[in-house]
Design a protein around this motif. Sequence first.
Motif, PDB file in Angstrom:
ATOM      1  N   ASP A 153       0.827  -1.199   0.000  1.00  0.00           N
ATOM      2  CA  ASP A 153       0.000   0.000   0.000  1.00  0.00           C
ATOM      3  C   ASP A 153       0.867   1.257   0.000  1.00  0.00           C
ATOM      4  O   ASP A 153       2.071   1.210   0.283  1.00  0.00           O
ATOM      5  CB  ASP A 153      -0.917   0.012   1.227  1.00  0.00           C
ATOM      6  CG  ASP A 153      -1.952  -1.099   1.187  1.00  0.00           C
ATOM      7  OD1 ASP A 153      -2.171  -1.671   0.092  1.00  0.00           O
ATOM      8  OD2 ASP A 153      -2.526  -1.405   2.252  1.00  0.00           O
ATOM      9  N   LYS A 154       0.232   2.382  -0.278  1.00  0.00           N
ATOM     10  CA  LYS A 154       0.966   3.652  -0.331  1.00  0.00           C
ATOM     11  C   LYS A 154       1.583   4.004   1.017  1.00  0.00           C
ATOM     12  O   LYS A 154       2.720   4.466   1.085  1.00  0.00           O
ATOM     13  CB  LYS A 154       0.024   4.770  -0.787  1.00  0.00           C
ATOM     14  CG  LYS A 154       0.727   6.101  -1.005  1.00  0.00           C
ATOM     15  CD  LYS A 154      -0.219   7.154  -1.564  1.00  0.00           C
ATOM     16  CE  LYS A 154       0.504   8.474  -1.799  1.00  0.00           C
ATOM     17  NZ  LYS A 154      -0.413   9.511  -2.344  1.00  0.00           N
ATOM     18  N   ASN A 155       0.842   3.778   2.113  1.00  0.00           N
ATOM     19  CA  ASN A 155       1.354   4.083   3.455  1.00  0.00           C
ATOM     20  C   ASN A 155       1.156   2.870   4.370  1.00  0.00           C
ATOM     21  O   ASN A 155       0.293   2.891   5.259  1.00  0.00           O
ATOM     22  CB  ASN A 155       0.643   5.309   4.038  1.00  0.00           C
ATOM     23  CG  ASN A 155       0.948   6.579   3.285  1.00  0.00           C
ATOM     24  OD1 ASN A 155       2.112   6.970   3.167  1.00  0.00           O
ATOM     25  ND2 ASN A 155      -0.091   7.224   2.757  1.00  0.00           N
ATOM     26  N   PRO A 156       1.940   1.833   4.172  1.00  0.00           N
ATOM     27  CA  PRO A 156       1.781   0.623   4.997  1.00  0.00           C
ATOM     28  C   PRO A 156       2.126   0.897   6.450  1.00  0.00           C
ATOM     29  O   PRO A 156       3.046   1.659   6.753  1.00  0.00           O
ATOM     30  CB  PRO A 156       2.772  -0.362   4.366  1.00  0.00           C
ATOM     31  CG  PRO A 156       3.810   0.509   3.729  1.00  0.00           C
ATOM     32  CD  PRO A 156       3.064   1.713   3.226  1.00  0.00           C
ATOM     33  N   LYS A 157       1.372   0.280   7.358  1.00  0.00           N
ATOM     34  CA  LYS A 157       1.552   0.520   8.785  1.00  0.00           C
ATOM     35  C   LYS A 157       2.122  -0.679   9.549  1.00  0.00           C
ATOM     36  O   LYS A 157       2.360  -0.589  10.748  1.00  0.00           O
ATOM     37  CB  LYS A 157       0.208   0.914   9.410  1.00  0.00           C
ATOM     38  CG  LYS A 157      -0.409   2.184   8.842  1.00  0.00           C
ATOM     39  CD  LYS A 157       0.485   3.389   9.092  1.00  0.00           C
ATOM     40  CE  LYS A 157      -0.182   4.666   8.592  1.00  0.00           C
ATOM     41  NZ  LYS A 157       0.700   5.864   8.803  1.00  0.00           N
ATOM     42  N   ASP A 163      -0.819  -3.956   3.503  1.00  0.00           N
ATOM     43  CA  ASP A 163      -0.464  -3.134   4.647  1.00  0.00           C
ATOM     44  C   ASP A 163       0.911  -3.464   5.221  1.00  0.00           C
ATOM     45  O   ASP A 163       1.396  -2.771   6.100  1.00  0.00           O
ATOM     46  CB  ASP A 163      -1.519  -3.281   5.760  1.00  0.00           C
ATOM     47  CG  ASP A 163      -1.325  -2.260   6.870  1.00  0.00           C
ATOM     48  OD1 ASP A 163      -1.299  -1.049   6.571  1.00  0.00           O
ATOM     49  OD2 ASP A 163      -1.179  -2.675   8.039  1.00  0.00           O
ATOM     50  N   GLY A 204       4.683  -3.335   4.908  1.00  0.00           N
ATOM     51  CA  GLY A 204       5.660  -2.566   4.143  1.00  0.00           C
ATOM     52  C   GLY A 204       7.089  -3.014   4.311  1.00  0.00           C
ATOM     53  O   GLY A 204       8.002  -2.472   3.666  1.00  0.00           O
ATOM     54  N   GLU A 236       8.346   4.071  12.103  1.00  0.00           N
ATOM     55  CA  GLU A 236       7.180   4.485  11.314  1.00  0.00           C
ATOM     56  C   GLU A 236       6.089   3.420  11.274  1.00  0.00           C
ATOM     57  O   GLU A 236       4.928   3.719  10.987  1.00  0.00           O
ATOM     58  CB  GLU A 236       7.608   4.816   9.882  1.00  0.00           C
ATOM     59  CG  GLU A 236       8.131   3.613   9.118  1.00  0.00           C
ATOM     60  CD  GLU A 236       8.912   3.994   7.877  1.00  0.00           C
ATOM     61  OE1 GLU A 236       8.411   3.688   6.775  1.00  0.00           O
ATOM     62  OE2 GLU A 236      10.008   4.576   8.016  1.00  0.00           O
ATOM     63  N   GLU A 265       3.416   1.086  12.848  1.00  0.00           N
ATOM     64  CA  GLU A 265       2.623   1.084  14.070  1.00  0.00           C
ATOM     65  C   GLU A 265       2.308  -0.317  14.577  1.00  0.00           C
ATOM     66  O   GLU A 265       1.953  -0.500  15.746  1.00  0.00           O
ATOM     67  CB  GLU A 265       1.315   1.841  13.831  1.00  0.00           C
ATOM     68  CG  GLU A 265       1.506   3.306  13.456  1.00  0.00           C
ATOM     69  CD  GLU A 265       0.187   4.000  13.161  1.00  0.00           C
ATOM     70  OE1 GLU A 265      -0.876   3.446  13.541  1.00  0.00           O
ATOM     71  OE2 GLU A 265       0.205   5.088  12.545  1.00  0.00           O
TER      72      GLU A 265
END
Length: 282
Positions: free
Chosen positions: A40-44, A87, A89, A140, A142
């Motif tokens: 995803d663009k902003n994996p958590k 999700d 990354g 970064e 979570e």
Amino acid sequence: MPKTVDPVFSSSVLAAADLATALDIDALTQSLAGLEGKVDKNPKTAAIVLAGGTGERFGKEGGKQLVEIGGKPILTWSVEAFDAVGDIGLIVIVCPAERQSEYLSKAVDPFSFATPIVVAAAGSTRQESAFSGLELVPEEFEYVVMHDGARPLISADLIAHTIATLKGNIDADGAVVAHPAIDTLKVVENGVIVGTPDRSVFWNAQTPQVFRAGIYRRAHASALSDGFVGTDDSSLIERFGGRVLVVEGKRDNIKLTVPEDYLMLVAAVRERYLKQKGEQEQ
């Protein structure tokens, strides 16, 4: 009491595992390998795949992580499932320091992955290995998801569902895949049964296990400070006062530990193939 013979270590079982390793089931696994890597663009979430075991109980030189099913190391099967979860990354593979090049050349490099992969050195215990992998997870992220590399049949859907379960419960610190106990349990002391507990409250813990990264780091630090060694990652969170949810998994989420486990894995792969083939023909 008479001495019992453990069939796990008998020569016939070990020979059976060698025979199973030689089975040609490429045709079966090709249709099961349709996972597509994505990020995803902003994996958590970061995934830590523990592959540091020596495989002594498996009885095969070199351990079990590179044992193949359908021409693919079981470690690769595990990594592919996490690679297919958007999700996630980062994937950290924890393996023996002296075998990192071998693991990469056999289980990672020959395959295409969308998710960045790094390796960390395994420790002398599972807990040390988990902490080693955690040290390579940037702040970064979570969430952290832990998985046994020797559980090759985990599905991307179950991984994503477990992560979503934790994210959807703001008062929870973790979520663990497990399966309800199906056997009658006995409490035994000095070879004598002293109780039969209600099995409905017992679950067999598996992986993946997902945690909020912050409390997972603090739980590790507390365990290290107090000299506590847990039986799994969740036990560190539980000891720290965290709330951990359970997500029901599947019985075929088998961990390759002893030779007969390999035979069950092969059977599970065949079953998945036949089921998928039947659905396609309908």
